[in-house]
Write an enzyme that holds these catalytic residues in place. Sequence first.
Site, PDB file in Angstrom:
ATOM      1  N   ARG A 199       0.857  -1.183   0.000  1.00  0.00           N
ATOM      2  CA  ARG A 199       0.000   0.000   0.000  1.00  0.00           C
ATOM      3  C   ARG A 199       0.895   1.236   0.000  1.00  0.00           C
ATOM      4  O   ARG A 199       2.112   1.128   0.095  1.00  0.00           O
ATOM      5  CB  ARG A 199      -1.016   0.021   1.159  1.00  0.00           C
ATOM      6  CG  ARG A 199      -0.643  -0.548   2.470  1.00  0.00           C
ATOM      7  CD  ARG A 199       0.477   0.171   3.174  1.00  0.00           C
ATOM      8  NE  ARG A 199       0.223   1.591   3.322  1.00  0.00           N
ATOM      9  CZ  ARG A 199       1.152   2.501   3.515  1.00  0.00           C
ATOM     10  NH1 ARG A 199       2.437   2.151   3.569  1.00  0.00           N
ATOM     11  NH2 ARG A 199       0.851   3.775   3.645  1.00  0.00           N
ATOM     12  N   GLY A 200       0.246   2.416  -0.101  1.00  0.00           N
ATOM     13  CA  GLY A 200       1.013   3.651  -0.280  1.00  0.00           C
ATOM     14  C   GLY A 200       1.109   3.911  -1.777  1.00  0.00           C
ATOM     15  O   GLY A 200       1.421   2.991  -2.552  1.00  0.00           O
ATOM     16  N   ALA A 201       0.872   5.181  -2.172  1.00  0.00           N
ATOM     17  CA  ALA A 201       0.693   5.484  -3.604  1.00  0.00           C
ATOM     18  C   ALA A 201       1.819   4.948  -4.490  1.00  0.00           C
ATOM     19  O   ALA A 201       1.568   4.264  -5.496  1.00  0.00           O
ATOM     20  CB  ALA A 201       0.557   6.994  -3.776  1.00  0.00           C
TER      21      ALA A 201
ATOM     22  N   ARG B 242      -7.379  -0.524  -6.771  1.00  0.00           N
ATOM     23  CA  ARG B 242      -7.699   0.548  -5.815  1.00  0.00           C
ATOM     24  C   ARG B 242      -7.915   1.830  -6.615  1.00  0.00           C
ATOM     25  O   ARG B 242      -7.170   2.088  -7.557  1.00  0.00           O
ATOM     26  CB  ARG B 242      -6.570   0.722  -4.781  1.00  0.00           C
ATOM     27  CG  ARG B 242      -6.448  -0.475  -3.835  1.00  0.00           C
ATOM     28  CD  ARG B 242      -5.546  -0.170  -2.651  1.00  0.00           C
ATOM     29  NE  ARG B 242      -6.176   0.741  -1.719  1.00  0.00           N
ATOM     30  CZ  ARG B 242      -5.514   1.297  -0.688  1.00  0.00           C
ATOM     31  NH1 ARG B 242      -4.235   1.032  -0.493  1.00  0.00           N
ATOM     32  NH2 ARG B 242      -6.134   2.115   0.146  1.00  0.00           N
TER      33      ARG B 242
ATOM     34  N   GLN C 212      -1.800   2.827   9.984  1.00  0.00           N
ATOM     35  CA  GLN C 212      -0.513   2.819   9.270  1.00  0.00           C
ATOM     36  C   GLN C 212       0.561   3.595  10.031  1.00  0.00           C
ATOM     37  O   GLN C 212       1.752   3.286   9.926  1.00  0.00           O
ATOM     38  CB  GLN C 212      -0.665   3.427   7.859  1.00  0.00           C
ATOM     39  CG  GLN C 212      -1.460   2.566   6.892  1.00  0.00           C
ATOM     40  CD  GLN C 212      -2.922   2.948   6.852  1.00  0.00           C
ATOM     41  OE1 GLN C 212      -3.491   3.386   7.853  1.00  0.00           O
ATOM     42  NE2 GLN C 212      -3.558   2.781   5.709  1.00  0.00           N
TER      43      GLN C 212
ATOM     44  N   ASP D 147      -1.974  10.840  -2.374  1.00  0.00           N
ATOM     45  CA  ASP D 147      -2.383   9.752  -3.272  1.00  0.00           C
ATOM     46  C   ASP D 147      -2.748  10.264  -4.649  1.00  0.00           C
ATOM     47  O   ASP D 147      -2.565   9.580  -5.646  1.00  0.00           O
ATOM     48  CB  ASP D 147      -3.539   8.966  -2.652  1.00  0.00           C
ATOM     49  CG  ASP D 147      -3.005   8.127  -1.496  1.00  0.00           C
ATOM     50  OD1 ASP D 147      -2.873   8.682  -0.387  1.00  0.00           O
ATOM     51  OD2 ASP D 147      -2.657   6.959  -1.726  1.00  0.00           O
TER      52      ASP D 147
ATOM     53  N   ASN E 273      -5.406  12.445   0.297  1.00  0.00           N
ATOM     54  CA  ASN E 273      -4.457  11.655   1.092  1.00  0.00           C
ATOM     55  C   ASN E 273      -5.274  10.915   2.158  1.00  0.00           C
ATOM     56  O   ASN E 273      -6.501  11.037   2.222  1.00  0.00           O
ATOM     57  CB  ASN E 273      -3.388  12.562   1.719  1.00  0.00           C
ATOM     58  CG  ASN E 273      -2.242  11.759   2.301  1.00  0.00           C
ATOM     59  OD1 ASN E 273      -1.710  10.855   1.650  1.00  0.00           O
ATOM     60  ND2 ASN E 273      -1.868  12.031   3.540  1.00  0.00           N
ATOM     61  N   LYS E 274      -4.589  10.144   2.963  1.00  0.00           N
ATOM     62  CA  LYS E 274      -5.248   9.292   3.952  1.00  0.00           C
ATOM     63  C   LYS E 274      -6.282  10.064   4.773  1.00  0.00           C
ATOM     64  O   LYS E 274      -6.040  11.208   5.159  1.00  0.00           O
ATOM     65  CB  LYS E 274      -4.179   8.682   4.861  1.00  0.00           C
ATOM     66  CG  LYS E 274      -4.657   7.734   5.943  1.00  0.00           C
ATOM     67  CD  LYS E 274      -5.568   6.640   5.450  1.00  0.00           C
ATOM     68  CE  LYS E 274      -4.978   5.796   4.344  1.00  0.00           C
ATOM     69  NZ  LYS E 274      -5.995   4.909   3.712  1.00  0.00           N
TER      70      LYS E 274
HETATM   71  O1  MRU Z   1      -4.487   3.286   2.154  1.00  0.00           O
HETATM   72  P1  MRU Z   1      -3.009   3.487   2.011  1.00  0.00           P
HETATM   73  O2  MRU Z   1      -2.219   2.977   3.174  1.00  0.00           O
HETATM   74  O3  MRU Z   1      -2.504   2.982   0.674  1.00  0.00           O
HETATM   75  O4  MRU Z   1      -2.855   5.050   1.990  1.00  0.00           O
HETATM   76  C1  MRU Z   1      -1.590   5.619   1.924  1.00  0.00           C
HETATM   77  C2  MRU Z   1      -1.582   7.058   2.128  1.00  0.00           C
HETATM   78  O5  MRU Z   1      -2.594   7.713   2.173  1.00  0.00           O
HETATM   79  C3  MRU Z   1      -0.252   7.701   2.151  1.00  0.00           C
HETATM   80  O6  MRU Z   1      -0.262   8.768   3.033  1.00  0.00           O
HETATM   81  C4  MRU Z   1       0.010   8.174   0.732  1.00  0.00           C
HETATM   82  O7  MRU Z   1       0.078   7.099  -0.175  1.00  0.00           O
HETATM   83  C5  MRU Z   1       1.173   9.000   0.597  1.00  0.00           C
HETATM   84  S1  MRU Z   1       2.691   8.150   0.645  1.00  0.00           S
HETATM   85  C6  MRU Z   1       3.094   7.819  -0.938  1.00  0.00           C
END
Ligand code: MRU
Length: 365
Positions: free
Chosen positions: A55-57, A95, A200, A241, A251-252
Amino acid sequence: MIEQRRRFQGGRHPVWMEEAFVCMIDQRALPHEEILLRLGSYPETTAAIRDMAVRGAGSIGVAAGFAMAQAALNAPASGFLEEMERAAAHIRLARPTAKNLFYAVDRVLAAVKETSSPEQARQRARMEAQAVAEDDARMTQEIAKAGLPLIPAGEAVLTHCNAGWLAYPGWGTALAPIYLAHEQGIRVFVYATETRPRSQGAKLTTWELAQAGIPHALLADTAVGFTMRKGEIGMVIVGADRIAANGDTANKIGTYSLSILAESHGIPFYVAAPSPTFDAECPSGDQIPIEERDEREVLEATGRSAAGVVESVRVATPGIRARNPAFDVTPAKWITGFITECGIVEPQPQAIAQFLDKRRHALLR
Ligand code: MRU
């Protein structure tokens, strides 16, 4: 330590390819267990993205690029391109929010279309997917340099979710300037927000910071306002993201509230993200697709018991329902600046368009 296995030029990589396998650190098991996954086909890699093993963009993007390379390896010579289009459509559904996933799929697909035989296309897909990972890592090094002068001396930096190397190969995005500051002997203290419902921050950011030896503390999401009011936070850096053409940033979940808190306490609020996270075709945050995940993530909590067993327990009242939006949109007006591979970019449409133009020209050269 498995994370050290993938420490090569450009930082650390949470996902990589070995022959026909996509390998990744299973981020669902951290910080309690370090498990390595070896996935043999693009549907398996897609499922790992959907289920958040990766996970993470940036990491989602790299995994999606490698999934395309797997599709190319297994696609029959007759109807090769049709099969690649089918695979791309399948992977794109994993996703919806992170732009990097679509960026990587489109980039590998475009590379494949430039070739003249399936054999050539298979090699090209693999090379392009690897290039996505390595370009990403290089960009995070530039983000580290651009963000370094912004780190406030002697004051704490707050970050949300996980935007370190687990989330974006190389140095991460939000954590990149922090890693560099630490490497240069600059004292830096980090507050990591817990980031419910999937935690996270508690599970991944603190794991990364502890491994790097960077002083930090975990903060409940609800404790941020109190801590800011006491003057204990000098800066906020988060990742992204997807960033719309006008600077609105997905973002999250919880990032939006943090931006308003930062604004009302006069604290600089930066978003660290490289060009593949920007979406020039998306006019504003209103058009960014926001993922809604399973309500169980909110109703339950997962952790390790005293007996050493990793398990989920129900937290909420039996029988109730929950909402679980995974991201929110921070309006550009609450963002102090974007920390990018080309330096600081102002959160306004012309500056963003200029930055993306510059990047396009660099890629064409
Ligand atoms: O749902 P996730 O864990 O994939 O979400 C990740 C985030 O929102 C991060 O803050 C985001 O990807 C930035 S880091 C590249």
